[in-house]
Design a protein around this motif. Structure first.
Motif, PDB file in Angstrom:
ATOM      1  N   UNK A   1      -0.075  39.690  33.772  1.00  0.00           N
ATOM      2  CA  UNK A   1      -0.100  39.053  32.443  1.00  0.00           C
ATOM      3  C   UNK A   1      -0.951  37.799  32.479  1.00  0.00           C
ATOM      4  N   UNK A   2      -0.831  37.034  33.555  1.00  0.00           N
ATOM      5  CA  UNK A   2      -1.620  35.806  33.670  1.00  0.00           C
ATOM      6  C   UNK A   2      -3.112  36.119  33.640  1.00  0.00           C
ATOM      7  N   UNK A   3      -3.530  37.156  34.342  1.00  0.00           N
ATOM      8  CA  UNK A   3      -4.947  37.523  34.360  1.00  0.00           C
ATOM      9  C   UNK A   3      -5.424  37.909  32.965  1.00  0.00           C
ATOM     10  N   UNK A   4      -4.589  38.630  32.224  1.00  0.00           N
ATOM     11  CA  UNK A   4      -5.001  39.047  30.881  1.00  0.00           C
ATOM     12  C   UNK A   4      -5.045  37.876  29.898  1.00  0.00           C
ATOM     13  N   UNK A   5      -4.320  36.804  30.217  1.00  0.00           N
ATOM     14  CA  UNK A   5      -4.270  35.628  29.341  1.00  0.00           C
ATOM     15  C   UNK A   5      -5.085  34.461  29.902  1.00  0.00           C
ATOM     16  N   UNK A   6      -5.757  34.680  31.019  1.00  0.00           N
ATOM     17  CA  UNK A   6      -6.569  33.648  31.676  1.00  0.00           C
ATOM     18  C   UNK A   6      -5.763  32.383  31.950  1.00  0.00           C
ATOM     19  N   UNK A   7      -4.650  32.580  32.644  1.00  0.00           N
ATOM     20  CA  UNK A   7      -3.758  31.471  32.990  1.00  0.00           C
ATOM     21  C   UNK A   7      -3.124  31.747  34.347  1.00  0.00           C
ATOM     22  N   UNK A   8      -2.153  30.949  34.710  1.00  0.00           N
ATOM     23  CA  UNK A   8      -1.479  31.082  36.002  1.00  0.00           C
ATOM     24  C   UNK A   8      -0.158  31.850  35.860  1.00  0.00           C
TER      25      UNK A   8
ATOM     26  N   UNK B   1       8.991  36.635  14.475  1.00  0.00           N
ATOM     27  CA  UNK B   1       8.340  35.364  14.184  1.00  0.00           C
ATOM     28  C   UNK B   1       8.091  34.680  15.524  1.00  0.00           C
ATOM     29  N   UNK B   2       6.893  34.900  16.063  1.00  0.00           N
ATOM     30  CA  UNK B   2       6.556  34.318  17.367  1.00  0.00           C
ATOM     31  C   UNK B   2       6.086  32.883  17.183  1.00  0.00           C
ATOM     32  N   UNK B   3       6.416  32.017  18.129  1.00  0.00           N
ATOM     33  CA  UNK B   3       5.904  30.645  18.044  1.00  0.00           C
ATOM     34  C   UNK B   3       4.381  30.644  18.218  1.00  0.00           C
ATOM     35  N   UNK B   4       3.758  29.656  17.657  1.00  0.00           N
ATOM     36  CA  UNK B   4       2.310  29.509  17.813  1.00  0.00           C
ATOM     37  C   UNK B   4       2.012  29.084  19.244  1.00  0.00           C
ATOM     38  N   UNK B   5       0.804  29.291  19.667  1.00  0.00           N
ATOM     39  CA  UNK B   5       0.366  28.802  20.963  1.00  0.00           C
ATOM     40  C   UNK B   5       0.646  29.755  22.100  1.00  0.00           C
ATOM     41  N   UNK B   6       0.714  29.181  23.288  1.00  0.00           N
ATOM     42  CA  UNK B   6       0.791  29.948  24.518  1.00  0.00           C
ATOM     43  C   UNK B   6       2.039  30.828  24.595  1.00  0.00           C
ATOM     44  N   UNK B   7       3.202  30.286  24.246  1.00  0.00           N
ATOM     45  CA  UNK B   7       4.434  31.088  24.321  1.00  0.00           C
ATOM     46  C   UNK B   7       4.327  32.312  23.427  1.00  0.00           C
ATOM     47  N   UNK B   8       3.776  32.140  22.242  1.00  0.00           N
ATOM     48  CA  UNK B   8       3.577  33.281  21.346  1.00  0.00           C
ATOM     49  C   UNK B   8       2.624  34.311  21.923  1.00  0.00           C
ATOM     50  N   UNK B   9       1.571  33.841  22.590  1.00  0.00           N
ATOM     51  CA  UNK B   9       0.616  34.761  23.216  1.00  0.00           C
ATOM     52  C   UNK B   9       1.279  35.555  24.343  1.00  0.00           C
TER      53      UNK B   9
END
Length: 131
Positions: free
Chosen positions: A71-78, A44-52
């Motif tokens: 991982x950041x590149x694949x998720x378009x984040x830092x 049961x993953x949390x919704x949002x960024x942490x789940x992603x």
């Protein structure tokens, strides 16, 4: 719930999995003995960024690593945001945040308390030896 893994206490949120605490402990013991490479349970993953981020970590194969930057590149984040999400992982080991490393270091590991980095190194060595 607390489980002991390679002599270190690890806290897992048993409410985030579909199996009983006894089954979760059994699967962790099987992992520690080298008899298990993947955990068999619904998460049961949390919704949002942490789940992603948890989903991305779950895709890292046993015995392999990815950097925070990858991982950041694949998720378009830092990379820092990925590291923070790794630290919020309620199921370290089951969702393998230990497989996420720095570009030139182990990075961090919030599980295992003061022994966290030693546990991370031990988990990575264990997986490389049991591939």
């Amino acid at each position: 719930m607390d489980v002991t893994l390679f002599g270190t206490t690890l806290t897992l949120d048993e409410t985030a999995v579909s199996v009983s605490p006894d089954e979760l402990r059994r699967q962790v013991a099987d992992y520690e003995s080298g008899e298990r490479q993947a955990f068999e349970m619904d998460l049961h993953r949390p919704a949002g960024f942490t789940g992603a981020v948890m989903e991305a970590m779950a895709e890292i194969p046993y015995g392999e690593t990815r950097t925070y930057g990858q991982l950041a590149a694949s998720l378009d984040t830092a990379p820092v945001a990925v590291g923070q999400a790794c630290g919020r992982n309620p199921l370290p080991l089951v969702v393998p945040c230990h497989r996420v490393v720095g570009a030139d270091s182990l990075g961090g590991y919030s599980a295992g308390g003061d022994d966290g980095l030693a546990l991370k190194r031990r988990l990575l060595d264990h997986e490389r030896a049991n591939r």
